[in-house]
Structure formats: structure tokens, C-alpha cells
Write a protein that holds these residues in place. Sequence first.
Motif, PDB file in Angstrom:
ATOM      1  N   LEU A 139      15.467 -23.496  32.815  1.00  0.00           N
ATOM      2  CA  LEU A 139      14.407 -23.373  33.824  1.00  0.00           C
ATOM      3  C   LEU A 139      13.098 -23.973  33.309  1.00  0.00           C
ATOM      4  CD1 LEU A 139      15.183 -19.725  34.983  1.00  0.00           C
ATOM      5  CD2 LEU A 139      15.389 -21.767  36.418  1.00  0.00           C
ATOM      6  N   SER A 140      12.786 -23.742  32.056  1.00  0.00           N
ATOM      7  CA  SER A 140      11.542 -24.256  31.484  1.00  0.00           C
ATOM      8  C   SER A 140      11.552 -25.778  31.398  1.00  0.00           C
ATOM      9  CB  SER A 140      11.323 -23.656  30.089  1.00  0.00           C
ATOM     10  OG  SER A 140      11.203 -22.257  30.144  1.00  0.00           O
ATOM     11  N   ASP A 141      12.722 -26.352  31.151  1.00  0.00           N
ATOM     12  CA  ASP A 141      12.820 -27.802  31.002  1.00  0.00           C
ATOM     13  C   ASP A 141      12.826 -28.537  32.336  1.00  0.00           C
ATOM     14  OD1 ASP A 141      12.881 -27.584  28.273  1.00  0.00           O
ATOM     15  OD2 ASP A 141      15.056 -27.797  28.078  1.00  0.00           O
ATOM     16  N   TYR A 142      13.360 -27.898  33.402  1.00  0.00           N
ATOM     17  CA  TYR A 142      13.637 -28.660  34.623  1.00  0.00           C
ATOM     18  C   TYR A 142      13.097 -28.033  35.905  1.00  0.00           C
ATOM     19  CZ  TYR A 142      16.904 -30.856  31.398  1.00  0.00           C
ATOM     20  OH  TYR A 142      17.453 -31.497  30.322  1.00  0.00           O
ATOM     21  N   THR A 143      12.154 -27.106  35.808  1.00  0.00           N
ATOM     22  CA  THR A 143      11.538 -26.578  37.032  1.00  0.00           C
ATOM     23  C   THR A 143      10.522 -27.564  37.594  1.00  0.00           C
ATOM     24  OG1 THR A 143      11.886 -24.220  36.610  1.00  0.00           O
ATOM     25  CG2 THR A 143       9.946 -24.819  37.899  1.00  0.00           C
ATOM     26  N   PHE A 144       9.684 -28.152  36.715  1.00  0.00           N
ATOM     27  CA  PHE A 144       8.644 -29.068  37.174  1.00  0.00           C
ATOM     28  C   PHE A 144       9.163 -30.502  37.169  1.00  0.00           C
ATOM     29  CE2 PHE A 144       5.728 -25.594  36.163  1.00  0.00           C
ATOM     30  CZ  PHE A 144       4.925 -25.638  37.289  1.00  0.00           C
ATOM     31  N   PRO A 145       9.114 -31.193  38.307  1.00  0.00           N
ATOM     32  CA  PRO A 145       9.594 -32.578  38.357  1.00  0.00           C
ATOM     33  C   PRO A 145       8.596 -33.530  37.716  1.00  0.00           C
ATOM     34  CG  PRO A 145       8.689 -31.952  40.476  1.00  0.00           C
ATOM     35  CD  PRO A 145       8.639 -30.717  39.620  1.00  0.00           C
ATOM     36  N   ARG A 146       9.087 -34.711  37.332  1.00  0.00           N
ATOM     37  CA  ARG A 146       8.234 -35.753  36.763  1.00  0.00           C
ATOM     38  C   ARG A 146       8.014 -36.900  37.751  1.00  0.00           C
ATOM     39  NH1 ARG A 146       7.801 -35.208  31.198  1.00  0.00           N
ATOM     40  NH2 ARG A 146       8.237 -33.060  30.673  1.00  0.00           N
ATOM     41  N   SER A 147       8.993 -37.143  38.614  1.00  0.00           N
ATOM     42  CA  SER A 147       8.857 -38.268  39.538  1.00  0.00           C
ATOM     43  C   SER A 147       7.861 -37.912  40.644  1.00  0.00           C
ATOM     44  CB  SER A 147      10.211 -38.612  40.158  1.00  0.00           C
ATOM     45  OG  SER A 147      10.639 -37.596  41.040  1.00  0.00           O
ATOM     46  N   ALA A 165      12.701 -19.993  21.549  1.00  0.00           N
ATOM     47  CA  ALA A 165      11.450 -20.668  21.929  1.00  0.00           C
ATOM     48  C   ALA A 165      11.734 -21.705  23.008  1.00  0.00           C
ATOM     49  CB  ALA A 165      10.823 -21.340  20.715  1.00  0.00           C
ATOM     50  N   VAL A 166      10.881 -21.734  24.035  1.00  0.00           N
ATOM     51  CA  VAL A 166      11.081 -22.650  25.157  1.00  0.00           C
ATOM     52  C   VAL A 166       9.790 -23.402  25.462  1.00  0.00           C
ATOM     53  CG1 VAL A 166      12.893 -21.229  26.210  1.00  0.00           C
ATOM     54  CG2 VAL A 166      10.490 -20.844  26.862  1.00  0.00           C
ATOM     55  N   SER A 167       9.901 -24.402  26.316  1.00  0.00           N
ATOM     56  CA  SER A 167       8.734 -25.124  26.800  1.00  0.00           C
ATOM     57  C   SER A 167       7.813 -24.155  27.541  1.00  0.00           C
ATOM     58  CB  SER A 167       9.161 -26.243  27.750  1.00  0.00           C
ATOM     59  OG  SER A 167       8.073 -26.682  28.542  1.00  0.00           O
ATOM     60  N   PRO A 168       6.483 -24.295  27.386  1.00  0.00           N
ATOM     61  CA  PRO A 168       5.555 -23.396  28.074  1.00  0.00           C
ATOM     62  C   PRO A 168       5.297 -23.783  29.530  1.00  0.00           C
ATOM     63  CG  PRO A 168       4.321 -24.948  26.754  1.00  0.00           C
ATOM     64  CD  PRO A 168       5.780 -25.238  26.495  1.00  0.00           C
ATOM     65  N   SER A 169       6.065 -24.703  30.072  1.00  0.00           N
ATOM     66  CA  SER A 169       5.756 -25.278  31.386  1.00  0.00           C
ATOM     67  C   SER A 169       5.696 -24.247  32.493  1.00  0.00           C
ATOM     68  CB  SER A 169       6.783 -26.357  31.746  1.00  0.00           C
ATOM     69  OG  SER A 169       8.083 -25.799  31.841  1.00  0.00           O
ATOM     70  N   ILE A 170       6.510 -23.179  32.408  1.00  0.00           N
ATOM     71  CA  ILE A 170       6.494 -22.154  33.464  1.00  0.00           C
ATOM     72  C   ILE A 170       5.915 -20.832  32.960  1.00  0.00           C
ATOM     73  CG2 ILE A 170       8.366 -23.179  34.788  1.00  0.00           C
ATOM     74  CD1 ILE A 170      10.263 -21.166  33.552  1.00  0.00           C
ATOM     75  N   GLY A 171       5.349 -20.836  31.764  1.00  0.00           N
ATOM     76  CA  GLY A 171       4.613 -19.683  31.268  1.00  0.00           C
ATOM     77  C   GLY A 171       5.443 -18.437  31.040  1.00  0.00           C
ATOM     78  N   MET A 205      10.250 -21.711  40.566  1.00  0.00           N
ATOM     79  CA  MET A 205       8.953 -21.153  40.181  1.00  0.00           C
ATOM     80  C   MET A 205       8.604 -19.939  41.027  1.00  0.00           C
ATOM     81  SD  MET A 205       6.808 -21.813  37.836  1.00  0.00           S
ATOM     82  CE  MET A 205       5.216 -21.213  37.309  1.00  0.00           C
ATOM     83  N   GLU A 206       8.940 -19.986  42.318  1.00  0.00           N
ATOM     84  CA  GLU A 206       8.679 -18.844  43.188  1.00  0.00           C
ATOM     85  C   GLU A 206       9.529 -17.643  42.797  1.00  0.00           C
ATOM     86  OE1 GLU A 206       8.158 -19.939  47.537  1.00  0.00           O
ATOM     87  OE2 GLU A 206       9.101 -21.752  46.752  1.00  0.00           O
TER      88      GLU A 206
END
Length: 426
Positions: free
Chosen positions: A358-366, A307-313, A396-397
Motif C-alpha cells: 500500500l505504501s509503495d503503490y497508493t500514490f500514482p506517478r503518472s 519499515a515502509v515508505s512514508p508516502s501514506i503516513g 487512501m480513503e
Amino acid sequence: MQKVIIIGSGPAGLLLAHYLLSRGNYQVEIYESRLDPRLAEQSNQRTFPIALQSRGLNAIEQIVGLKVALAKKGVWSQGILIHRKQGKPRQINRKMPTLLIDRNQLNLVLLENLLEKHSRELVTVKFDCSCVDINLESHEAILDHNNGERFTAKYDRLVGADGVRSQVREVLSARGDIQCQQDFIPDVYKSLHVPRIAPDKTVELAGNYLHTSTLGKGIRLVLAPQPDDWLHGTLIFSPDNNPLENCTTDEEVLAYFQENTPFIKPVMRLEDVAVLRQNPVSKILTVKCDRMHVGDRILLVGDGAHAVSPSIGQGCNASLQDAQVFSQCLARYEDKWEEALPAFTAERLSDVHALRELSDYTFPRSKPMMLEFVFRLTIGKKLRPWFPLLTNPLPMELIMESELPYSEVLKQSQGWINRVRESMQN
């Protein structure tokens, strides 16, 4: 004829049943703790959309008729609209369309198609039954009807497809047969549903794009269109920064969205806000196992193993791909599970571990990295033909516009992943 018991009737378990029965060597029994979805009342306010991308779609496409049946229940998405407080939304088109489908509908299609294609002698599905233990020595699953009646079921092979809180995994972990790490992701969420078309018909949000918006302070909104002209999605935020916590009335919540997400102002109603306020704040558990099989009889697939974060679907896509990859292993080793199981773990584990990163660190927070992220997804793509070395694809691409294994995506985008991880630590 081998008897396979599958614990869990989610997408991974049902698709694996399709694959096994198509091989002609198996009898399948499926046990599910929840009620039969064909009999239980389905509410569009208690579920969430799944984005089926090329990896999941390719796994489904191998079973004749499934993709066509699913397409009738979903919406094809051409990309993402990133909405801002002012100005037109940024539009990011995808080369490969994504099928947006409600999770309940995905399960129903997989279940009904399975039972239509195969006789009751080959496949049975029993709902309202929970697995409580496994006797690995006698090859028995110990199950409970949720009314308290306990019974056992013999198996030749057993599959744990029972989700993030897998009882099969817990039994194997308690015995020391597998090592498992479980963590909650930093964010929490509330489910949100709004009409896609304004009540007075003057505004209609795009029905073939995901709608996203950043509200500041790490708060994000994601909405996916559905065939019934609703947008299903989530409001995501950190546990100590619930933007609705101090709102005591529906009117105050509505005012918050009208101020911070103007694009949904024309379509959001007080009754939608009332449902949102009643929905619980939910946490997301992630799972990382050191193997996906035990011995020569037990297999773990889907969220029960990774199970992973849904951030990248990609959670459901990876789960569906598990079924396809294991079927390929069975074909390669002529249904000898003692050879197919270790081959599956060897082939699949590096990919699902890469997917977690990839799910944890594709989308930046800063904020600076988020601006760079949006720039590279929009302007950077247009500049790439002239400046390829300066505009390398973001992870993501690579995920959405290729079918590269997750481990290869991670390898090619390790620099970006490291930067995001470092920015989050800082």
C-alpha cells in the motif's frame, strides 16, 4: 517477574514498555544508542512530523493519560489542502481527525509518562548505549557505551525495537534465524521548515490541515502544521531530479519556490531557505522480514521488522499497533511467550506486508492517474451516494477513514494498486 530488555526507545519500544508494565508481570530495561532527549538540545529543524491516525491513536488510548498528554503537544488535522499554482486549493476533509505531532515530542511524552508511572525497580532507561551482539544461548545482550565500555545484560525476553537499521535484526539475520529484504525507495527528500504565518501577519496558512503540492516531474511538497506556528515537512524528488541542484544561492532557491509553490511565497524567508540548503538529501530504507519473532524469547517490532515508505503516513501507526497487538496476544495466552510470539507473527505479518505494498503503490506517478486520484478524492466522494459502483473508495480513503486491517484494505483496493504498479513500470 520476567525481565524484558528492549533495544531502542522509539515510539514502538516505549509504548510496548507501557503495555508490559501495565500487566504487572514484568521488569523492563530499555537501551538506546542516542542521547537522552530530556538532556539533549531539541531542534525543530532536525526532526519531522508524525501523523497519528486512528490505528496509532487507538493503540495509545489503551494507556491511561497518554492521548491527552500527546494532544497537548500536537495539532489536530481535519484533512488535506492540495495547493495548485493557480486558484484555490482543493480541500479533502477526513471523517477521523489526525494528530500531527513532532517525533521528538511523541518520544518525550511516551518516555516521561512511562517514568512517572512506574518505579525505577520496574523500569530503567539507559541512553548512549548500543547493542552490538546477542548471545541467544546464554540469553545475554552485549552492549557498548558509546564511550567504548562494553558490558552484558541478562534477559528473560528481548525486544528489538531499534528502528530501520536494527542491530537485533542484523544479528538474527546473520544467524539465519530470519530472512530479511532491504530496499531503498525510489525517492529521496530534504527536510523543510517554514513559518505558518507571514512576518507581516497578512497571510496565515491553515493550522489544522496538511498542506501538499505537486511541483511537476515527480516533485512533491508536504507540510504539517505544528503548535509553534511552524510548518514542518519534506520536499520529495527522484535522485536524478533534484530541483535545487543547480541553485547556487539562497535567492535562487527562494525564487524556485515562489514560482512553483505560490502558496508559501508569503511565509517563506531567506533564513528558511538557508536551513533547507544545509539539510542533507536523505534516502529511505524499507525492511521486509519473513517473521517477527525468533524462538520463545525474541520479538521484533516497528521499523526493525517492517519499515515502509512514508508516502501514506502509516509507518509509526503500524509500529504503535504492534505493541497493542502483542499485548493482546500476551493476554490471550496468559503471558506464555512461547505461544504468544508465534501467534503474533501469524496475526501481524500479513498486515505489515500488505502495508508495504500500500505504501509503495497508493500514490500514482503518472499525470493521468494523478488527475484521476484527485478527482476521485474530491468529486468522486460526492458522487458515491448515487454511483457507488463507479466511485469505489481509494486505498487512501480506506486507510484514513476506517480501521480495516491493512490486509483487508489491500484486498479491497487491489485493482487500483495493480494499475499504479503497472503505470510505474511503464
